[in-house]
Design an enzyme around this catalytic site. Structure first.
Site, PDB file in Angstrom:
ATOM      1  N   LYS A 120       0.824  -1.161  -0.270  1.00 17.89           N
ATOM      2  CA  LYS A 120      -0.570   0.004   0.189  1.00 17.89           C
ATOM      3  C   LYS A 120       0.834   0.828  -0.093  1.00 17.89           C
ATOM      4  O   LYS A 120       0.592   2.600  -1.055  1.00 17.89           O
ATOM      5  CB  LYS A 120      -0.819   0.068   1.180  1.00 17.89           C
ATOM      6  CG  LYS A 120      -1.444  -1.157   1.306  1.00 17.89           C
ATOM      7  CD  LYS A 120      -3.152  -1.293   0.487  1.00 17.89           C
ATOM      8  CE  LYS A 120      -3.942  -2.426   0.042  1.00 17.89           C
ATOM      9  NZ  LYS A 120      -3.526  -3.551  -0.057  1.00 17.89           N
ATOM     10  N   GLU A 202      -2.648   8.002   8.199  1.00 17.87           N
ATOM     11  CA  GLU A 202      -3.522   9.135   7.400  1.00 17.87           C
ATOM     12  C   GLU A 202      -4.558  10.048   7.980  1.00 17.87           C
ATOM     13  O   GLU A 202      -5.303   9.430   9.197  1.00 17.87           O
ATOM     14  CB  GLU A 202      -3.828   8.456   5.601  1.00 17.87           C
ATOM     15  CG  GLU A 202      -3.777   7.884   5.039  1.00 17.87           C
ATOM     16  CD  GLU A 202      -4.616   6.639   4.073  1.00 17.87           C
ATOM     17  OE1 GLU A 202      -4.062   6.655   2.850  1.00 17.87           O
ATOM     18  OE2 GLU A 202      -6.030   6.715   4.240  1.00 17.87           O
ATOM     19  N   HIS A 237     -15.848  -4.370   6.542  1.00 14.51           N
ATOM     20  CA  HIS A 237     -14.102  -4.040   5.125  1.00 14.51           C
ATOM     21  C   HIS A 237     -15.347  -5.083   4.501  1.00 14.51           C
ATOM     22  O   HIS A 237     -13.943  -5.566   3.406  1.00 14.51           O
ATOM     23  CB  HIS A 237     -13.533  -4.508   5.418  1.00 14.51           C
ATOM     24  CG  HIS A 237     -13.014  -2.923   6.703  1.00 14.51           C
ATOM     25  ND1 HIS A 237     -12.252  -2.099   6.562  1.00 14.51           N
ATOM     26  CD2 HIS A 237     -12.669  -3.593   8.223  1.00 14.51           C
ATOM     27  CE1 HIS A 237     -12.849  -1.192   6.887  1.00 14.51           C
ATOM     28  NE2 HIS A 237     -12.716  -1.793   8.537  1.00 14.51           N
ATOM     29  N   ARG A 293      -6.551  -7.258 -10.066  1.00 13.88           N
ATOM     30  CA  ARG A 293      -7.128  -8.684 -10.517  1.00 13.88           C
ATOM     31  C   ARG A 293      -8.645  -8.908 -10.335  1.00 13.88           C
ATOM     32  O   ARG A 293      -8.605  -7.221 -10.890  1.00 13.88           O
ATOM     33  CB  ARG A 293      -7.569 -10.313  -8.563  1.00 13.88           C
ATOM     34  CG  ARG A 293      -8.172  -9.197  -8.223  1.00 13.88           C
ATOM     35  CD  ARG A 293      -8.442 -10.057  -6.748  1.00 13.88           C
ATOM     36  NE  ARG A 293      -9.767  -9.392  -6.192  1.00 13.88           N
ATOM     37  CZ  ARG A 293      -9.125  -8.104  -4.891  1.00 13.88           C
ATOM     38  NH1 ARG A 293      -7.851  -8.158  -4.969  1.00 13.88           N
ATOM     39  NH2 ARG A 293     -10.633  -7.718  -4.231  1.00 13.88           N
TER      40      ARG A 293
HETATM   41  C1  MV4 Z   1      -9.871   4.510   4.785  1.00 15.73           C
HETATM   42  C2  MV4 Z   1     -11.592   5.628   5.533  1.00 15.73           C
HETATM   43  C3  MV4 Z   1     -11.286   6.468   6.112  1.00 15.73           C
HETATM   44  N1  MV4 Z   1     -10.123   7.574   6.276  1.00 15.73           N
HETATM   45  N2  MV4 Z   1      -8.827   6.145   4.517  1.00 15.73           N
HETATM   46  C4  MV4 Z   1      -8.901   1.490   3.249  1.00 15.73           C
HETATM   47  C5  MV4 Z   1      -9.033  -0.118   3.271  1.00 15.73           C
HETATM   48  C6  MV4 Z   1     -11.266  -0.625   3.082  1.00 15.73           C
HETATM   49  N3  MV4 Z   1     -10.896  -2.173   3.358  1.00 15.73           N
HETATM   50  C7  MV4 Z   1     -11.205   0.146   4.226  1.00 15.73           C
HETATM   51  N4  MV4 Z   1     -11.000   1.389   4.440  1.00 15.73           N
HETATM   52  C8  MV4 Z   1     -10.838   2.845   4.713  1.00 15.73           C
HETATM   53  N5  MV4 Z   1      -9.482   3.743   4.358  1.00 15.73           N
HETATM   54  C9  MV4 Z   1      -8.480   7.137   5.354  1.00 15.73           C
HETATM   55  N6  MV4 Z   1      -8.307   7.460   5.434  1.00 15.73           N
HETATM   56  C10 MV4 Z   1     -12.063   4.069   5.700  1.00 15.73           C
HETATM   57  C11 MV4 Z   1     -12.009   2.974   5.336  1.00 15.73           C
HETATM   58  C12 MV4 Z   1     -13.623   2.527   5.212  1.00 15.73           C
HETATM   59  C13 MV4 Z   1     -14.325   1.804   3.794  1.00 15.73           C
HETATM   60  C14 MV4 Z   1     -13.496   2.869   2.881  1.00 15.73           C
HETATM   61  C15 MV4 Z   1     -14.198   1.982   1.984  1.00 15.73           C
HETATM   62  C16 MV4 Z   1     -15.384   1.338   1.996  1.00 15.73           C
HETATM   63  C17 MV4 Z   1     -15.996   1.167   3.585  1.00 15.73           C
HETATM   64  C18 MV4 Z   1     -15.097   1.249   4.032  1.00 15.73           C
HETATM   65  C19 MV4 Z   1     -15.354   0.485   5.815  1.00 15.73           C
HETATM   66  C20 MV4 Z   1     -14.653   1.267   6.629  1.00 15.73           C
HETATM   67  C21 MV4 Z   1     -13.100   2.103   6.467  1.00 15.73           C
END
Ligand code: MV4
Length: 503
Positions: A120, A202, A237, A293
């Protein structure tokens, strides 16, 4: 790897994606080779292939993750190429490398590109170099840098695993006092999950949407984007509902996100199908990661663009060229029906499928490997079926989805079908109030209703009766059982069961 015609394809996967890839290969006149574990001896993908080779015991590490066994199977079968599907080895550079070293075409990006995008932090660097916006952050996870970053950016901040994905190793930190513990916990979890404890930081976006761009790139440097998907509705997630187009996304913002994705893919030397994931916060968007993928949710893109992405992957592996997309039409929604028990916090449900009724009709597509008698085993992920609907606009796709859920019925292991139906039918979904907080905002305390529970008890009783197969944790998993004003389907009344049994 010199391009060449694919005459025989080994599919290094199982379940619905193995069937999906084989369907396209067969349509292209390509012979197919299935690989299977002990648990999958009678699985649908084994019967669908021209040849099938046992690759080991049920545990994934000894079968679907066993590179040597899969390469040996491909060589023994005289395959020209390997399609990895998604999950398992699909993003393992060493698997793509092993294929190349054995003169097998790998249907995916080159190993070095996969490796660069799999980290990442490295992917963030490629994005920054390509001019794609990233969330303000810092690439290290030591306490001093974290403190300095937090002072500059302000709380909350997010600790993420460099080798991570799916939210594992992620920690939200709301104030300075919690920073050290969060860094240690995130690194420990990342080390345990990925064998790599590196973390980065972040600024935390409190209510983003998850928008991703479907990319397809050939071996001649050409990359095209096939629109976007909104995948914000996730449970722990894990994506459960995806749709295209992203509701309310302005053309200007769409164009900016697509441009960033294309620049990123070119900078990375990407080849084959891939997805660039972004967070959308108002009109601002930020690069998250690239999935190197084909993704589970690819059907919503196929329906809007009228293209077969697996066919395009195979042609690209043969050295073919991508072609620019026509204007997309309509709207599509996908629901991931998982074998999970909503009564027990959606834990995986296993056992035999006693009966299965699948929806069909205009604008309805079901991708599944299950049928009556199929065994849902505890060894693999819980995806049972993908229910996809298409219509001229989002409301047409949405109402078609609700009607499709009312046709769907699975007697045996419980599923999340009733939960999905209630999401799609909810007012929050109808007005596209989408964000990664959707479930907590719109269905915070969802529970299956009495129809579903009663049918589950009947199914378990019938299964226990032994005359119709075993359904451990048996249950009714149709959605119509969950409707308050449902026309009870045959599966939700004892009389219905008795009549069914006497048929
Ligand atoms: C984030 C975020 C809020 N702020 N990054 C990254 C991996 C992905 N599975 C979840 N991620 C997130 N990264 C920052 N700086 C919120 C999430 C997140 C999320 C992102 C997209 C779709 C669903 C999510 C569920 C929880 C957290």
């Amino acid at each position: 790897m010199k391009p060449r015609k694919i005459r025989k394809l080994l599919v290094a996967n199982r379940g619905e994606i193995a069937l999906r890839v084989m369907r396209t290969a067969r349509a292209l006149g390509i012979a197919t080779v299935a690989v299977y574990s002990d648990a999958d001896r009678a699985a649908a993908h084994v019967g669908a292939a021209d040849e099938a080779i046992a690759i080991g015991p049920s545990e994934p590490a000894q079968s679907y993750l066993n590179i040597a066994a899969i390469i040996a199977a491909a060589r023994a079968a005289g395959a020209d190429a390997i399609h990895p599907g998604y999950g398992f080895l699909s993003e393992r550079p060493e698997f793509a490398r092993a294929a190349a070293e054995n003169d097998l075409l790998f249907v995916g990006p080159p190993p070095e590109v996969m490796a660069a995008l799999g980290d990442k932090v490295a992917a963030r660097r490629i994005a920054v170099k390509a001019g794609a916006p990233v969330v303000p952050g810092v690439e290290t996870g030591d306490l001093a840098s974290a403190r300095k970053f937090a002072e500059r950016a302000g709380f909350p901040i997010l600790v993420k695993a460099a080798a991570g994905g799916g939210g594992r190793g992620m920690r939200v930190v709301a104030e300075a006092g919690a920073l050290e513990t969060a860094l240690e916990a995130a690194s420990r979890e990342a080390q345990a999950a990925f064998g790599d404890g590196r973390v980065f930081l972040e600024k935390y976006l409190a209510r983003p949407r998850h928008i991703e761009i479907q990319l397809i790139a050939d071996r001649h440097g050409e990359v095209v984007a096939l629109g976007e998907r909104d995948c914000s509705i996730q449970r722990r997630h894990q994506k459960i509902i995806e749709e295209s187009p992203a509701p309310g996304l302005s053309s200007a913002t769409r164009a900016r996100i697509v441009a960033a994705a294309l620049n990123l893919a070119r900078a990375a030397g990407y080849q084959n199908a891939g997805t660039a994931e972004f967070l959308l916060d108002g009109e601002e968007f930020y690069f998250l990661e690239v999935n190197a993928r084909l993704q589970v949710e690819h059907p919503v893109t196929e329906l809007r663009f009228g293209r077969d992405l697996v066919a395009e992957q195979l042609r690209i592996a043969e050295g073919g060229r991508v072609c620019a997309p026509d204007e997309p039409r309509g709207a599509a929604i996908e629901c991931r029906i998982n074998a999970e028990d909503p009564e027990y916090d959606f834990r995986p449900a296993t056992g035999r499928v006693i009966a299965l009724t699948l929806p069909s009709g205009p604008g309805v597509r079901v991708d599944t490997h299950l049928g009556p008698g199929a065994e849902i085993s505890p060894f693999y992920d819980s995806l049972a079926a993908k229910l996809v609907t298409y219509g001229p606009d989002r409301e047409a796709a949405r109402t078609r989805m609700i009607a499709a859920f009312d046709e769907f019925a699975l007697l045996g292991p419980r599923t999340n079908a009733a939960f999905l139906r209630d999401i799609i039918a909810s007012e929050g979904f109808a007005r596209a109030d989408l964000s990664t907080r959707f479930l907590e905002e719109h269905l915070p305390r969802w529970r299956p209703d009495e129809h579903a529970t009663r049918a589950a008890l009947i199914a378990a009783a019938l299964a226990a009766d032994g005359r119709i197969g075993s359904a451990a944790g048996g249950g009714f998993a149709g959605a119509n059982g969950a409707k308050a004003n449902s026309r009870p389907s045959p599966w939700t009344t004892l009389a219905g069961f008795e009549a069914w049994r006497r048929r």
